[in-house]
Design a protein around this motif. Structure first.
Motif, PDB file in Angstrom:
ATOM      1  N   THR A 240       0.859  -1.178   0.000  1.00 43.27           N
ATOM      2  CA  THR A 240       0.000   0.000   0.000  1.00 43.27           C
ATOM      3  C   THR A 240       0.895   1.228   0.000  1.00 43.27           C
ATOM      4  O   THR A 240       2.125   1.118   0.060  1.00 43.27           O
ATOM      5  N   LEU A 242       1.392   4.968   1.894  1.00 46.18           N
ATOM      6  CA  LEU A 242       0.987   5.738   3.066  1.00 46.18           C
ATOM      7  C   LEU A 242       0.482   7.114   2.648  1.00 46.18           C
ATOM      8  O   LEU A 242       1.139   7.818   1.865  1.00 46.18           O
ATOM      9  N   SER A 251       3.425  -5.880   2.674  1.00 44.22           N
ATOM     10  CA  SER A 251       2.846  -6.754   3.688  1.00 44.22           C
ATOM     11  C   SER A 251       3.851  -7.828   4.113  1.00 44.22           C
ATOM     12  O   SER A 251       4.646  -8.306   3.294  1.00 44.22           O
ATOM     13  N   ASP A 288      -6.215   5.775   2.216  1.00 39.91           N
ATOM     14  CA  ASP A 288      -6.654   5.263   3.505  1.00 39.91           C
ATOM     15  C   ASP A 288      -7.632   4.108   3.312  1.00 39.91           C
ATOM     16  O   ASP A 288      -7.586   3.110   4.042  1.00 39.91           O
ATOM     17  N   ARG A 291      -5.648   1.015   2.347  1.00 41.21           N
ATOM     18  CA  ARG A 291      -4.931   0.462   3.498  1.00 41.21           C
ATOM     19  C   ARG A 291      -5.868  -0.340   4.397  1.00 41.21           C
ATOM     20  O   ARG A 291      -5.499  -1.397   4.910  1.00 41.21           O
ATOM     21  N   PHE A 295      -5.215  -3.853   1.813  1.00 39.49           N
ATOM     22  CA  PHE A 295      -3.870  -4.215   2.281  1.00 39.49           C
ATOM     23  C   PHE A 295      -3.922  -5.317   3.327  1.00 39.49           C
ATOM     24  O   PHE A 295      -4.774  -5.329   4.216  1.00 39.49           O
ATOM     25  N   ASN A 297      -2.487  -6.661   6.381  1.00 40.71           N
ATOM     26  CA  ASN A 297      -1.670  -6.402   7.566  1.00 40.71           C
ATOM     27  C   ASN A 297      -1.083  -7.707   8.112  1.00 40.71           C
ATOM     28  O   ASN A 297      -1.648  -8.780   7.877  1.00 40.71           O
ATOM     29  N   ALA A 299       2.156  -4.755   8.302  1.00 45.87           N
ATOM     30  CA  ALA A 299       3.108  -4.178   7.357  1.00 45.87           C
ATOM     31  C   ALA A 299       4.541  -4.502   7.787  1.00 45.87           C
ATOM     32  O   ALA A 299       4.814  -4.687   8.968  1.00 45.87           O
TER      33      ALA A 299
END
Length: 301
Positions: A240, A242, A251, A288, A291, A295, A297, A299
């Motif tokens: 992803t 930021l 990831s 956002d 994420r 995404f 998780n 990270a």
């Protein structure tokens, strides 16, 4: 039910939604159930058999942590008229909103499946089954990963294009790709890939940050120019960007041999190659969403 009525019934399937959050529990359950029919297994399935497959599908293609509620569609799909349940009468008489726990479904061996008339219709009409599967993936997943979703669900990836999908009721902007590629000067925002053959760009695509299927708009701040490989892994949640710093973060679930992972992780923490004008920069709200909803998780640091 007639063929058109069956298609309309699946199109009306209610999918849980709260704001911009993505919920693909019911679509993935239906794809799994369609694959069983295609394999000739039309009997109702015990939750203890279905649970592992649904968890796998949600871990792969659902938002982070969505497999924790993997049992919800198994119980709630019956309210759409597309599913029936078999189990203890005291459980089945509960209000629709009184979702059993995982343990209750396991210990009581609750079974679920398409109603008999629907199962029979799907069994004798593989084109109808293919139509439903294609419409579901088109409505809920971006093109880059649709074949992956079908394959993991146990469906062939060469399903014929049949009737228009629900996605097509919303018109795409045909100029979206060219606008995004122009903003990024025809190069991948991660690796800088900019191969051309004559005047044709090769292997470069315009990726939606917030998916079109999640009502993401066809505007440049919702797009990133990515090579086909980085586009696919972006849609799978392997990395992803930021919103505060435009840094690329991968990831911990991404893995492979040293050469492969080193090639990907060379961009860990690097800045996205940004568009040539600030007005085209990725909008933080879209980043956002990606994420939170795509995404995988945790990270990497």
């Amino acid at each position: 039910m007639a063929r058109d009525e069956i298609i309309e019934a699946f199109d009306r399937m209610r999918v849980w939604q709260r704001g911009d959050r993505r919920a693909v529990h019911k679509p993935l359950l239906v794809l799994y159930a369609l694959s069983r029919v295609l394999d000739g297994d039309t009997a109702m399935v015990d939750w203890n058999v279905a649970e592992g497959r649904l968890k796998e599908l949600l871990d792969e293609f659902g938002p982070d942590g969505s497999s924790q509620t993997r049992h919800h569609p198994f119980w709630h799909l019956k309210t759409d008229g597309l599913w029936q349940l078999d189990g203890p009468a005291e459980m089945l008489s509960r209000p629709a909103g009184a979702t059993p726990t995982l343990t209750e479904l396991r210990e009581n061996h609750v079974r679920g499946g398409f109603p008999p008339a629907l199962r029979e219709a799907l069994s004798r009409d593989p084109v109808l089954l293919a139509t439903l599967a294609r419409r579901i993936v088109d409505a809920h997943f971006p093109e880059s990963i649709r074949d992956d979703v079908l394959a993991v669900a146990g469906l062939p990836t060469d399903l014929a294009e049949t009737l228009p999908s629900g996605e097509q009721s919303r018109r795409r902007d045909p100029s979206f790709r060219e606008k995004v590629l122009l903003a990024y000067q025809h190069r991948c925002g991660v690796c800088g890939h900019d191969l051309r053959l004559g005047h044709q760009t090769v292997g470069l695509e315009a990726a939606h940050i917030k998916w079109f299927q999640a009502k993401g708009p066809d505007v440049v701040p919702n797009g990133i120019a990515l090579c086909s490989l980085h586009h696919k892994v972006f849609d799978l949640g392997a990395f992803t960007v930021l919103p505060e710093t435009y840094q690329i973060v991968f990831s911990q679930h991404l893995n492979g041999n040293h050469e492969t992972t080193d090639r990907f992780l060379a961009y860990q923490g690097a800045g996205l190659i940004l568009p040539q004008a600030r007005e085209y920069f990725p909008r933080p709200a879209f980043l956002d969403w990606h994420r939170k909803e795509v995404f995988k998780n945790p990270a990497r640091e």
